[in-house]
Design an enzyme around this catalytic site. Structure first.
Site, mmCIF file in Angstrom:
data_model
loop_
_atom_site.group_PDB
_atom_site.id
_atom_site.type_symbol
_atom_site.label_atom_id
_atom_site.label_comp_id
_atom_site.label_asym_id
_atom_site.label_seq_id
_atom_site.Cartn_x
_atom_site.Cartn_y
_atom_site.Cartn_z
ATOM 1 N N LYS A 1 0.870 -1.191 0.000
ATOM 2 C CA LYS A 1 0.000 0.000 0.000
ATOM 3 C C LYS A 1 0.912 1.249 0.000
ATOM 4 C CE LYS A 1 -4.318 1.458 2.181
ATOM 5 N NZ LYS A 1 -5.361 1.073 3.164
ATOM 6 N N GLU B 1 -19.407 -3.833 11.414
ATOM 7 C CA GLU B 1 -20.281 -2.946 12.186
ATOM 8 C C GLU B 1 -21.373 -3.718 12.919
ATOM 9 O OE1 GLU B 1 -19.281 -2.381 9.079
ATOM 10 O OE2 GLU B 1 -18.235 -0.460 9.170
ATOM 11 N N ARG C 1 -25.046 -0.155 8.438
ATOM 12 C CA ARG C 1 -24.820 -1.605 8.329
ATOM 13 C C ARG C 1 -25.389 -2.373 9.514
ATOM 14 N NH1 ARG C 1 -20.507 -3.372 4.766
ATOM 15 N NH2 ARG C 1 -21.373 -2.779 2.736
HETATM 16 C C1 LIG Z 1 -18.889 -0.742 5.688
HETATM 17 C C2 LIG Z 1 -17.635 0.085 5.696
HETATM 18 N N1 LIG Z 1 -16.967 0.245 6.849
HETATM 19 C C3 LIG Z 1 -15.836 0.992 6.888
HETATM 20 C C4 LIG Z 1 -15.386 1.606 5.745
HETATM 21 C C5 LIG Z 1 -14.160 2.519 5.797
HETATM 22 N N2 LIG Z 1 -13.088 1.971 4.969
HETATM 23 C C6 LIG Z 1 -12.845 2.418 3.748
HETATM 24 S S1 LIG Z 1 -11.584 1.653 3.018
HETATM 25 C C7 LIG Z 1 -11.307 0.710 4.413
HETATM 26 C C8 LIG Z 1 -10.176 -0.262 4.473
HETATM 27 C C9 LIG Z 1 -10.280 -1.229 3.343
HETATM 28 O O1 LIG Z 1 -9.149 -2.078 3.403
HETATM 29 P P1 LIG Z 1 -8.815 -2.951 2.140
HETATM 30 O O2 LIG Z 1 -10.068 -3.555 1.640
HETATM 31 O O3 LIG Z 1 -7.739 -3.851 2.532
HETATM 32 O O4 LIG Z 1 -8.347 -1.904 1.031
HETATM 33 P P2 LIG Z 1 -6.957 -1.128 0.952
HETATM 34 O O5 LIG Z 1 -7.269 0.299 1.349
HETATM 35 O O6 LIG Z 1 -5.996 -1.781 1.865
HETATM 36 O O7 LIG Z 1 -6.531 -1.228 -0.481
HETATM 37 C C10 LIG Z 1 -12.225 1.001 5.384
HETATM 38 C C11 LIG Z 1 -12.276 0.393 6.732
HETATM 39 C C12 LIG Z 1 -16.127 1.418 4.565
HETATM 40 N N3 LIG Z 1 -15.744 2.034 3.390
HETATM 41 N N4 LIG Z 1 -17.228 0.659 4.556
HETATM 42 MG MG LIG Z 2 -5.774 -3.770 2.468
#
Ligand SMILES: Cc1ncc(C[n+]2csc(CCOP(=O)(O)OP(=O)(O)O)c2C)c(N)n1
Ligand SMILES: [Mg+2]
Ligand SMILES: CC(=O)[C@@H](O)[C@H](O)COP(=O)(O)O
Length: 631
Positions: free
Chosen positions: A280, A365, A393
């Site tokens: 990342k 959630e 959610r």
């Molecule tokens: C239901 C929900 N909860 C929390 C979030 C906040 N959120 C956005 S991106 C993320 C992390 C996602 O991690 P990953 O899928 O590994 O993607 P990366 O950013 O590492 O590429 C979170 C917690 C969200 N978008 N949707």
């Molecule tokens: Mg990730």
């Protein structure tokens, strides 16, 4: 620049591997430069440059469908699908959306913003394809963080059973926004780090391929032998047991390796999971070093990585986090619960101070809500810190597990109201409508940061059931903080401006809109009363009854859905008591999705302004009042 030659994914098809390598570097520099001005989700997108290139090189979007989970990592996809010239408007009002957007391009086939939906979407599209007798590929790109979301596991369970042809790309960078958590994360780490798996797996596969094809009973034994050996060594066994063919792990920045593996994936019938290991923030050292901070970033100086810092009063989020620490020092019952948002919810210092009392459950959630109910029933004081939009959610868990059992859970609802650049998928404008009708729940919103502290004191002291305090994604007003932290009387509003012509009931930042209106109306000789309607539930019944007896005209101003929001509660109050004909006007968020832009632009778009409030009030007042003031 090769990037200048790319107006659509078809322009990639004749590129050599070397040209793809060069293009990946050009795209990386493009992202770093553009986002230094606009801000945005830099680290996630730097991590998927090569992956997105390979997918668009091999498959034929939009016939083949790409479903990006969350969609915050779709900038490279947008660059390759004809939108690179719009990046100067990224996340700006009427500009390029920061997530996948169907209205922007035929290549954008699946929208999100909330995580963990891509696998369900992929399954639906694969089912439809097969029912229509079509033959396109369906490719979901999901991160290791999003894979901790319950929906993703529900979909894995269904996909693995249905055996539909589809590809799941697991983009594993060990990070959610914060470092990823949970058993799935540790399982993936084992696969990622235990290289002997890789070697043994290759040797095993080599040996198994040598076993001549044989018939009869022996074949079954040989098959079982293969499976049990595979079980011991093949790293993706969890996914294999779920009915997927697991491929990988593969270096997500090595396009040659990925091209081979995805070609293999494309030839395998049934669901295939390709485990891609990425970094990342890859290629920009500040983002690589601290991908947590650079997950979503404000404009920055490229050379130094220095972020342009907003100056002014503290954010409501920080006031919440600091006050919670202050209270947790004295009250051992306090436990903070977050669904993967420790940073955004202002809990990082709390986690440092009270590591055992800070629970990050991952993107879960629903689980966070029900677990909080149990914590409360066992005498703890769980503070469930969650963005308004993500609380959507857990609606059933709030009703069924928390409120129905009258559990002493505190909801710290951040990002209540418009959120600005994240736009329609993240607006915190529905929580009043989906919470206020649930029995046993108290809901508050402060007028400023000092009142937020008092509401937190009120909530922690309150032991008669669940209680929610909601606050916006903005900084406070810079007011002085009370020395002593005193609770508020539940259900009592506060007149912040005296007046006799009419009354404005406003919540949170809408009090500033009310003040602007009052000043405009004052020039017309109209003195309106302004009430800080800080309890959305229970309502201040005494005050509402007095407005009725005084024949007051009421304007409600709220940065939340007009349908079912606070203004609806006021209307219901009078109707349910048989008080008919009360002149009540609601100014809120109309029945539409408000897209990305600044919070100010979003308020102007829906008319949450002082000028409009003044106009609405004047139009409400009977002519005699206007005559009396020479209107
Ligand atoms: C239901 C929900 N909860 C929390 C979030 C906040 N959120 C956005 S991106 C993320 C992390 C996602 O991690 P990953 O899928 O590994 O993607 P990366 O950013 O590492 O590429 C979170 C917690 C969200 N978008 N949707
Ligand atoms: Mg990730
Ligand atoms: C994509 C996503 O859902 C998060 O990254 C979100 O954008 C964070 O929002 P804040 O910037 O308000 O913390």
């Amino acid at each position: 620049m090769l990037l200048d030659q790319i107006n659509g994914p078809q322009d990639l098809k004749d590129f050599s591997l070397e040209e793809l390598e060069q293009l990946s570097e050009e795209i990386r520099q493009f992202l770093i430069e553009k986002l230094s001005v606009t801000g945005g989700h830099l680290a996630p997108n730097l991590g998927v440059v090569e992956l997105t290139l390979v997918l668009h090189y091999l498959f034929d979007s939009p016939k083949d469908k790409f479903l990006f989970d969350v969609g915050h990592q779709s900038y490279v996809h947008k660059i390759l699908t004809g939108r690179k010239d719009r990046f100067d408007t990224l996340r700006e009002y009427k500009g390029l959306c920061g997530f996948v957007k169907r209205a922007e391009s035929e290549h954008d086939v699946w929208e999100a913003g909330h995580s963990s939906t891509s696998l369900s979407g992929a399954m639906g599209m694969a089912l439809a394809r097969d029912l229509k007798g079509e033959d396109n590929r369906v490719v979901a790109i999901i991160g290791d963080g999003a894979l901790t979301g319950g929906m993703a596991l529900e979909a894995l369970n269904h996909i693995g059973d249905e055996k539909k042809n589809l590809i799941v790309v697991l983009n594993d960078n060990e990070m959610s926004i914060a470092p990823n958590v949970g058993a799935m994360h540790h399982y993936l780490s084992k696969i990622r780090t235990d290289r002997h798996y890789q070697k043994a797996k290759d040797e095993l596969q080599h040996f198994l391929n040598k076993i001549p094809a044989i018939g009869g009973k022996l074949a079954k034994t040989a098959e079982r032998f293969k499976d049990s050996l595979k079980y011991l060594l093949v790293s993706g066994i969890l996914f294999e047991q779920f009915g997927f063919t697991y491929l990988g792990p593969v270096d997500g920045h090595d396009m040659e390796q990925m091209l081979d593996l995805f070609k293999q994936a494309d030839s395998i019938p049934g669901p295939v999971l390709v485990h891609v290991i990425t970094v990342k923030g890859k290629g920009y050292s500040p983002a690589e070093t601290d991908s947590f901070k650079w997950h979503g970033i404000s404009p920055y100086k490229i050379e130094s990585g220095q972020v342009v810092k907003a100056v002014g009063p503290p954010m409501y989020t920080d006031v919440f986090g600091n006050t919670l620490i202050e209270m947790a020092e004295k009250d051992k019952r306090i436990v903070a619960v977050t669904p993967a948002m420790p940073g955004g919810s202002g809990l990082l210092k709390f986690a440092e101070r009270f590591p055992d009392r800070m629970i990050d459950v991952g993107i879960a959630e629903q689980h966070a809500a029900t677990m909080s109910a149990a914590l409360a029933m066992e005498g703890m004081k769980p503070v469930y810190a969650v963005y308004s939009t993500f609380l959507q959610r857990a609606y059933d868990q709030v009703v069924h597990d928390i409120c129905r059992q009258n559990a002493n859970v505190v909801f710290a609802i951040d990002r209540a109201g418009f959120v600005g650049p994240d736009g329609e998928t993240h607006q915190g404008v529905y929580d009043i409508a989906f919470l206020r009708h649930i029995p046993n729940l108290v809901i508050m919103m402060p007028k400023d940061e000092n009142e937020l502290r008092r509401m937190m004191k009120t909530a922690i002291d309150y032991n008669e059931g669940p209680i929610a305090v909601r606050y916006p994604r903005i900084s406070g007003l810079g007011v002085k903080m009370d020395e002593e932290l005193l609770p508020l009387p539940i259900g009592k509003w506060e007149t912040v401006r005296e007046g006799d012509s009419a009354v404005i009931l406003a919540i949170g930042p809408m009090l500033q809109v009310a003040e602007e209106a009052a000043e405009l109306l004052k020039r017309d000789g109209l003195n309106v009363q302004i009430v800080n309607a800080r309890f959305i539930k229970p309502l201040d019944e005494e005050m509402l009854l007095s407005f009725a007896s005084e024949g007051k005209h009421i304007l409600v101003i709220e940065e939340s859905s007009e349908l079912g929001g606070f203004g609806s509660a006021v209307l219901e109050f009078y109707s349910l008591r048989g008080i008919y004909g009360m002149p009540v006007r609601i100014m809120g968020v109309p029945d539409l999705f408000v897209e990305h832009g600044s919070i100010k632009e979003q308020r102007v778009e829906v008319g949450l302004t002082g000028e409009r409030a003044a106009m609405e009030l004047k139009s409400m007042l009977p002519s005699r009042q206007k005559r009396a003031t020479g209107q």
